[in-house]
Design an enzyme around this catalytic site. Structure first.
Site, PDB file in Angstrom:
ATOM      1  N   HIS A 110       3.327 -28.191  15.996  1.00 23.89           N
ATOM      2  CA  HIS A 110       3.981 -27.274  15.062  1.00 23.89           C
ATOM      3  C   HIS A 110       3.077 -26.076  14.787  1.00 23.89           C
ATOM      4  CE1 HIS A 110       6.960 -30.406  13.193  1.00 23.89           C
ATOM      5  NE2 HIS A 110       6.977 -30.385  14.517  1.00 23.89           N
ATOM      6  N   GLU A 156       2.053 -24.758  12.062  1.00 24.85           N
ATOM      7  CA  GLU A 156       1.018 -24.952  11.038  1.00 24.85           C
ATOM      8  C   GLU A 156      -0.194 -25.685  11.615  1.00 24.85           C
ATOM      9  OE1 GLU A 156       4.254 -25.725  10.863  1.00 24.85           O
ATOM     10  OE2 GLU A 156       4.906 -26.025   8.798  1.00 24.85           O
ATOM     11  N   CYS A 189       6.786 -29.660   7.223  1.00 26.45           N
ATOM     12  CA  CYS A 189       7.246 -31.053   7.285  1.00 26.45           C
ATOM     13  C   CYS A 189       6.154 -31.964   6.713  1.00 26.45           C
ATOM     14  CB  CYS A 189       7.569 -31.443   8.729  1.00 26.45           C
ATOM     15  SG  CYS A 189       6.105 -31.680   9.755  1.00 26.45           S
ATOM     16  N   CYS A 228       2.819 -31.745   8.641  1.00 23.04           N
ATOM     17  CA  CYS A 228       2.074 -30.504   8.403  1.00 23.04           C
ATOM     18  C   CYS A 228       1.535 -30.444   6.977  1.00 23.04           C
ATOM     19  CB  CYS A 228       2.965 -29.304   8.703  1.00 23.04           C
ATOM     20  SG  CYS A 228       3.296 -29.143  10.474  1.00 23.04           S
TER      21      CYS A 228
END
Lengths: 151, 151
Positions: free
Chosen positions: B57, B59, B87, B90
């Site tokens: 992801h 992040e 999420c 993260c």
């Protein structure tokens, strides 16, 4: 101690060997292996100090290694063995991986993902089977010994 | 649209540019930047498809890049700007990073970390300041457009 090949104890002991490597390197001693069809496809230990990355947990490194090795971004036919209950971040990563099974050794009441599980909300993927307490004492004692040494 | 340098909108727009790159590459369009003393020290966009890694992801990639750039495994003086609510994974990673501030654009009721926050339990670090809704519509519309195109 010898464990029969293919048993949860056998693979957890392999994860434990990774945790011992972490211990020797001055890392929080957590180790993980990913198993697919009784074959270890990834091994990793916590490397937050070495990589200077507070997110470089054993589970994250093992997952990325398994994705690379298998060329797959989902792991429904794999099992992750890890010596300590995964934290929220790692449980979230395991959720994205759709891993078939997670087996862990010692519990982690302070940082483990279980404290966020409610009747309504899960943290791991709903299809992921969870087995706990395999070689629990051995896995937990290593973490305790590490923090005792630090103080 | 031009935003005044240093404002939350300015940096969120830089994260949005990363999300647009993801969109062009067929990735779920989420982008992130890490800012330290008004300087962008890391930029990333979601790369789960390209890296064949369901945990890649924006992040996570931005944090790892910031750790490397700054040579630090904690980021108390940094802010992460991300176009979508992080999420669980993260948010867990951001917790470990001890990042000073998280600014996000659109909300993600289904996958966002907020659904796990209770009176007793936090997911982000207790010292992390959280700002929401910056360029919310623009960030959310890009995600909607992506999933509309997929169907």
């Amino acid at each position: 101690m010898a464990y029969s090949f293919g048993s949860d104890e056998y693979f957890m002991n392999e994860a434990f060997k990774q945790a011992e490597i972490a211990f020797e390197e001055g890392e929080v001693p957590v180790g993980a292996v990913v198993v697919c069809n009784n074959k270890i496809v990834a091994k990793a230990h916590n490397q937050t100090e070495r990589l200077n990355d507070s997110t470089a947990h054993a589970e994250i490194l093992a997952l990325t290694s398994a994705f690379n090795y298998l060329g797959a971004k989902y792991l429904p036919d794999c099992t992750l063995f890890v010596t300590l209950e995964p934290c929220t971040m790692c449980a979230g990563a395991l959720n994205w991986s759709q891993i078939g099974k997670v087996v862990y050794g010692a519990t982690d009441p302070k940082r483990g993902y279980k404290r966020l599980v409610t009747k309504k909300e899960q943290v791991l993927h709903p299809k992921t089977e969870i087995i706990t307490g395999v070689l629990e004492k051995q896995c937990g004692d290593l973490v305790s010994a590490f923090f005792k040494k630090l103080r």
